[in-house]
Structures are given as C-alpha cells and as structure tokens.
Write a protein that holds these residues in place. Structure first.
Motif, mmCIF file in Angstrom:
data_model
loop_
_atom_site.group_PDB
_atom_site.id
_atom_site.type_symbol
_atom_site.label_atom_id
_atom_site.label_comp_id
_atom_site.label_asym_id
_atom_site.label_seq_id
_atom_site.Cartn_x
_atom_site.Cartn_y
_atom_site.Cartn_z
ATOM 1 N N SER A 1 0.771 -1.157 -0.095
ATOM 2 C CA SER A 1 -0.017 0.112 0.122
ATOM 3 C C SER A 1 0.903 1.344 -0.078
ATOM 4 O O SER A 1 0.432 2.168 -0.703
ATOM 5 N N SER B 1 0.606 4.031 -3.124
ATOM 6 C CA SER B 1 -0.504 4.923 -2.482
ATOM 7 C C SER B 1 -1.188 5.716 -3.389
ATOM 8 O O SER B 1 -2.193 6.017 -3.251
ATOM 9 N N GLU C 1 -3.277 4.154 -6.163
ATOM 10 C CA GLU C 1 -4.335 3.320 -5.833
ATOM 11 C C GLU C 1 -5.526 4.214 -5.271
ATOM 12 O O GLU C 1 -6.576 4.137 -5.532
ATOM 13 N N ASN C 2 -4.720 5.317 -4.314
ATOM 14 C CA ASN C 2 -6.052 6.176 -3.688
ATOM 15 C C ASN C 2 -6.734 6.889 -4.632
ATOM 16 O O ASN C 2 -7.854 7.222 -4.466
ATOM 17 N N SER D 1 -6.708 2.702 2.549
ATOM 18 C CA SER D 1 -6.469 2.657 1.133
ATOM 19 C C SER D 1 -7.821 3.331 0.331
ATOM 20 O O SER D 1 -7.508 4.034 -0.701
ATOM 21 N N SER E 1 -5.704 10.813 -0.060
ATOM 22 C CA SER E 1 -4.354 10.915 0.394
ATOM 23 C C SER E 1 -4.164 12.071 1.160
ATOM 24 O O SER E 1 -3.401 12.124 2.228
#
Length: 677
Positions: free
Chosen positions: A526, A530, A533-534, A601, A605
């Motif tokens: 993750s 990050s 994916e976020n 997740s 962010s």
C-alpha cells in the motif's frame, strides 16, 4: 391586504356617518334648507361670483343652476373653509426663474403681481393673501416678481408700474404657446380681479348658444376622443370648469352649452339630455352622466380625479407606480426581524433597489410608447381605461382616494397599524417555526455586519470546480487590491453552498484479520502504490455514490442508523496519534478475532485518518458515507452537511474555512526503525 383594509374601513365610516346623521355622502341636499353662509361657501368652491347677489334667494338659484349639491360636497366645502392653512406664493428671483415657471408651463394658469422699482404693490398684503387663497382652490398658481431683482427684464417687458399679470395657454393644443395678460381694471378688489381671471379662462372654452350649433358639434368627429359638455343656464361656466379645461389641454375638450334663451330643446331630448344643469361625458363608447355615482361632486378635485382616471398621462401612471413601489418598500421595515439598525439598513437598501428598478423598467416603456406604429395599442389602452373607470367600483375607489388624501393623518395611522400587525404575525410565524432570532441587539448586529464585510474582503467567493483546487488568491496580491477597489456592497448571502457538492465523499470500510506477515506485506504494497491506488479508489467510489447521495444532499435522515453495516471497533485513539503511527498500529496491532481495522486505502491521500465524527461523537461504522474538508478532517456526510448548510462555513475542529483551500497533508514514509515487527 392594506388597500382592501382601507376600502372596508371607508365603508365602515360611511355606515357610522349614516347612523349618526341619517344621510349618506351621495344624497342630494336641498339648497332651500341651507343658510346663506353655506350657500356662499358652495359658490366659492365652484367658482361662481356672488358679489352682486345680496339676497339668499338669488344665491340659492345660482347654486341650483350650477349643478346638484350632495352631502359629500357640502361637507368638503365646509371643511375646506374651516381649514386656515396658509397657501404658499412664489417669489421670482429673475428672468430665468420667471420663464422656467410661468412661460414654460403649458398646462396651468399663473397670477403674478409685478412690483415696479420704488413703487408699492397694486394689491395690498391683506387682499393679496385673500386672492392667493381664493384662486389656489382652482389650481391657479401665484407669485410675486420684484423688478428690483431684475430691472432690465422689467423695462424690456414694459412693466414700468406695478400691475397684475395672468398667464394662460394661448392654443388648445398640448404644450402650446403661453400668452400674458395684464389687468387693466380700476377696482382693486378681490372679487373684481377674480371675475377678470375667470372671464379670460372661460374664453378658451367652446360655447354653444343654439340647437343647430349643438347638433353640428355633437355629430362632428375630430381629434378629441373625449368631450365633456356642460348644459346650464349660466352666463359663463364655473371657474373650476374653466381651470380643468386648461389642465387637460390636448386630452379632453370642454364645451359649454348655454341654454338660457333656448325656446326649442327638442334636440337635447333626442340625445338624452332631459334636465339642466347636466355634465355629460361623450366618448366613443357612449354617453356617461357625471354626478350619478359615488364621489362625483361638482368640484375641481372630484372632476379632476375622474378625468385623470379616464384619460391619464404617462406621468400620472409613473407617479402612481412610484407611490405603490415605495409603499411596498416601507413595509420591509416591519417584515424584517431583529435589531432596529438592521431594520433601517434593510429599508434603505430596499428603497434604493425598488426605486432603481422602477426607473430602469420605465425607460424601455417610454421608448416603446414613442414608436410611430403603436397608435392602435394606445387607443385600445385608453378604451380599457374608459371602460373600467366608469364603473361603480371605480367611483368608490376615487371617492376613497379623495377621502384618505384629505385626511393624511388617518392614512398614515392605518399604514402604521397595518405594519405593526405584519410585524406581530411575522414574529409569531418565526416563533412557531422555531427560527432562532439572531443579532437582536444593535451592537451585535453591527459587529456581525463588520465581520461579514471584512471576511468578504479577505476570502474569495468561488465554487469548487475541482477539489483540491488551486487559487491565485494567496499568490497574486492584485486580487486583494481589486476587491478593495470594487467592494460589493449588496447584502446578498456571502458564501454560496454549492461548493459542498464538490467536497470529497467516500465510504468507510474495514478489513478482516490478517497475520503479521500479511499485514506487513499489505503495508509495504500500500505504501508503494498509495498515489495511484488512492486516486483510482476515490474516483470510482465517488462516481458510484454521485447519483445515490446527491439526491438526498440536504435531507437529514431521522429514525435510521447512520450506517447500515456492522460497526467497526476501530479505537478513537487513532485520532490522537501521528498519521504514520496510526497507520503502523492499524496494520500491526490487531491480532484478535473480534477486532477489525479500517481500510485506509479508500481514503483520499490528503485526508487525516480518524475513526470518530466530532459532530455527533460517534464512531465510523463499516459502510457509512464520509466527507472531508480542505483542512483534512473527516466527518459523517450527514453531520457535516447539516453543519455547513446552517451557515457555519468552517471546520468544527480547527475552524479553517470550509471553502478555502489548504496545503494537503503528505503522509510521511515509514523508516526502517519504525516498521512493525
């Protein structure tokens, strides 16, 4: 509602007057039962000379020859005589002042006393005051021109001695030339001067002396669509009739039919005239007998309001709209609730707005009326006015208008009473709706107004097109200088609420139990992915929720749990730890089968990790909808929407403005020493 209350109140006054005195305003009065003083008062109000009539019988016959007498006219005449109000007279300062008021006025009569240099006035002060009061009843304006203020103009005019000057329109067309007539009589008395004035005014009226001339005039079609005939056995028409002929020059034609020496009156019977005196209004729609309805008295004021309603000018309509608009604007003083200063500030703003909109809306109307192809539209409009204003209801409205305008104290008191009732019901309505009364104190309201204005100067007003958005406000000082140079002073809502729709929203999810190796592996994966994916999770989640959640954006759900899924047991202590420490603990400290951990997740962010909503003080549940603010704090979507929609445009935790961007927080990368074992 206010005008309806005035109408009902006028009917109540009529009923009270009938109960006390036994008569109505429209009932006829027998002149035989009146005293000599009352008969003389009626003649003075109608503008008929009575100086050579010492007997009561002669005065009574003259009253009967000029028209029927009603109780309302008698009451108005006696009340006007008792009122000892001083009438103002103009003092001209020079040639331009005289030309502007007298020679450039095309629809009125002026009586001016010229005082030559080093000479006494022709009419003494006492007689001049009587003359001013007498002629002012018929709309004749008066003034004094002292040649010592402009001797050159007096010499050019030939005013070498004190005299009286009368200004009368020369032609029968609207805005025609004005002629000046000088008094040449020897007797300097009020009655003789008044006869001289009425004789010149009556000379402008077309006079008919025989039936053949009447037949020719009655069947003639000319430029005048509206004509008013006076059939009477008099030497000359009354002064009020002559004064109205000057006032309505170009709109209404006044015709005097002298039936004193007529032997054959058969043609009068043919056209429907069976008695004299009669005031007959001739229009393209037919014949209307003036004096049969309420308020149609034989006086200048009553006939003036009647003719204005039938043949109005554009200026009459503008004045009427101006009065109505300002009456509506002043009612805002009572509708507005709160501090006294707040009421008057809102009143001033409303007055300025309403009057500005009225003037702006009248400009295209005036331009529209100047078009040459609108003659038919103009004629149809006047036809509509004539049809509507010859009804019984219109006569009641005119009578009420004359009544309230002659009693301004009653008009103002009823308006104030109506406003206080509106204020009472408005307070009661807000109390029933549980509306909180804010800023009831003057100082509090002024303080809030100053806070509003300063916050408006320093904070940009813009909707969130994309979140987080980039603003040039902090980087470009010219925006601040531009706001200072052109402040918006309108009292509209400062911050629009459409930015709430662009705040990030997502669902809170919890993960299952994993081993330490799986947790560490998931943590490393993750961390490496990050960013991408976020963004993908956030965008896809927001697209799925957009149609479902925005429909109930401003609706508060009652009687239902905030989240429909099982409750996550994530501890509140995450909110009090550093972001990296919270993330490390979330992945490394849960090993029992009864606990579940948040799925960070799915969070944007720039949002701070937390498991509790500080608005409702409840933990986030699995599957509930969350919303974040620019500062990074996260709340239940329903909780924060109700908070922001209530006017509190700031974060409940840090008080950062909810519409202003903030540098997003970047989660630090874990070091080798901090990695969970």
């Amino acid at each position: 509602l206010y005008f309806l209350a005035l109408f009902v109140l006028a009917r109540v006054f009529e009923a009270v007057a009938w109960y006390e005195s036994g008569f109505l305003a429209t009932q006829l009065v027998d002149p035989v039962a009146l005293s000599f003083r009352k008969l003389r008062t009626i003649l003075e109000c109608r503008g008929l000379g009575h100086s050579g009539l010492p007997e009561k019988k002669d005065v009574r016959e003259l009253v009967e020859k000029s028209g029927d007498l009603m109780e309302g006219e008698l009451y108005s005449a006696l009340k006007e005589e008792e009122a000892s109000e001083s009438v103002s007279s103009t003092n001209f300062s020079g040639e331009m002042h005289f030309y502007e008021l007298v020679e450039d006025t095309k629809d009125g009569i002026w009586l001016v006393q010229v005082i030559a240099n080093d000479r006494s006035p022709l009419v003494g002060k006492v007689h001049w005051e009587k003359m001013v009061k007498k002629v002012s009843r018929f709309g004749i304006r008066t003034g004094t021109f002292n040649c010592s203020s402009d001797p050159r103009y007096c010499r050019r005019r030939g005013w070498l001695k004190s005299t009286l000057i009368m200004s009368v329109p020369q032609t029968s067309t609207s805005k025609g030339k004005v002629m000046l007539k000088e008094y040449s009589g020897r007797k300097i008395e009020v009655e003789h001067i008044f006869k001289w004035i009425t004789a010149h005014a009556a000379s402008r009226i077309k006079t008919i002396y025989n039936s053949e001339h009447l037949k020719e005039e009655w069947n003639k079609s000319d430029q005048y669509r509206v004509k008013i005939y006076l059939f009477a056995n008099l030497d000359q028409p009354p002064a009020f009739f002559s004064a109205l002929s000057v006032k309505f020059t170009g709109r209404v034609e006044f015709i005097f039919v002298n039936v004193e020496n007529w032997d054959n009156k058969s043609y009068m019977a043919e056209i429907g005239i069976y008695k004299t005196p009669s005031y007959i209004l001739r229009t393209p729609e037919g014949i209307y007998r003036y004096g049969n309805n309420t308020g149609e008295f034989i006086s200048l004021r009553a006939m003036d309001s009647f003719l204005r309603s039938l043949q109005p000018e554009v200026n009459d309509l503008f004045v009427l709209s101006l009065v109505l608009v300002n009456l509506m604007a002043w009612m805002d003083l009572f509708i507005t609730q709160g501090a006294t200063i707040k009421r008057f500030v809102v009143l001033i703003s409303t007055l300025g707005t309403y009057n500005s909109l009225l003037i702006i809306s009248w400009l295209p109307v005036l331009g529209f009326l100047q078009l040459p192809y609108l003659d038919s539209f103009y004629e149809y409009s006047l036809k509509l006015f004539r049809y509507s204003n010859t009804t019984t209801l219109a006569s009641w409205v005119r009578a009420d208008w004359m009544f309230y305008s002659s009693h301004p104290a009653l008009f103002l008191s009823t308006y104030l009473g109506h406003g206080l009732l509106i204020d009472y019901f408005e307070k009661k309505r807000r109390r029933n709706n549980n509306t909180d009364e804010v800023n009831a104190n003057n100082l509090e309201w002024l303080s809030s107004l100053w806070d509003w204005y300063t916050s408006y100067l320093f904070h940009p007003i813009a909707s969130f097109q994309h979140f987080p958005f980039d603003s040039d406000w902090d980087e470009d000082p010219d925006l601040f200088l531009e706001r200072l140079a052109f402040p918006d002073l309108w009292l509209h809502p400062l911050i629009p609420t459409d930015y709430i729709k662009n705040l990030p929203m997502w669902r809170f999810k919890c993960l299952g139990i994993h081993s330490d190796e799986e947790v560490l592996e998931t943590f490393q994966d993750s961390e490496s992915d990050s960013d991408s994916e976020n963004k993908e999770v956030f965008s896809s989640e927001k697209e799925v929720l957009e149609d479902d959640e925005l429909n109930r954006f401003h609706r508060r759900s009652e009687g239902e749990p905030r989240c429909g899924a099982e409750t996550c047991s994530c501890a509140n202590k995450y909110c009090h730890q550093e972001p990296y420490e919270r993330k490390a603990r979330s992945y490394g400290s849960y090993s029992t089968a009864g606990d579940m951990e948040p799925d960070w997740s799915a969070w944007p962010s720039e949002m701070l990790h937390c498991t509790e909503c500080v608005v409702c003080l409840e933990n986030f549940a699995n599957g509930c909808l969350l919303m974040g603010l620019p500062c990074g704090h996260v709340f239940h979507q329903n909780c924060i929407v109700m908070w922001l929609a209530g006017g509190r445009h700031c974060c409940p935790v840090c008080r950062w403005a909810s519409y202003k961007k903030k540098q997003p927080y970047t989660h630090p990368q874990p070091s080798s020493n901090d990695a969970p074992s």
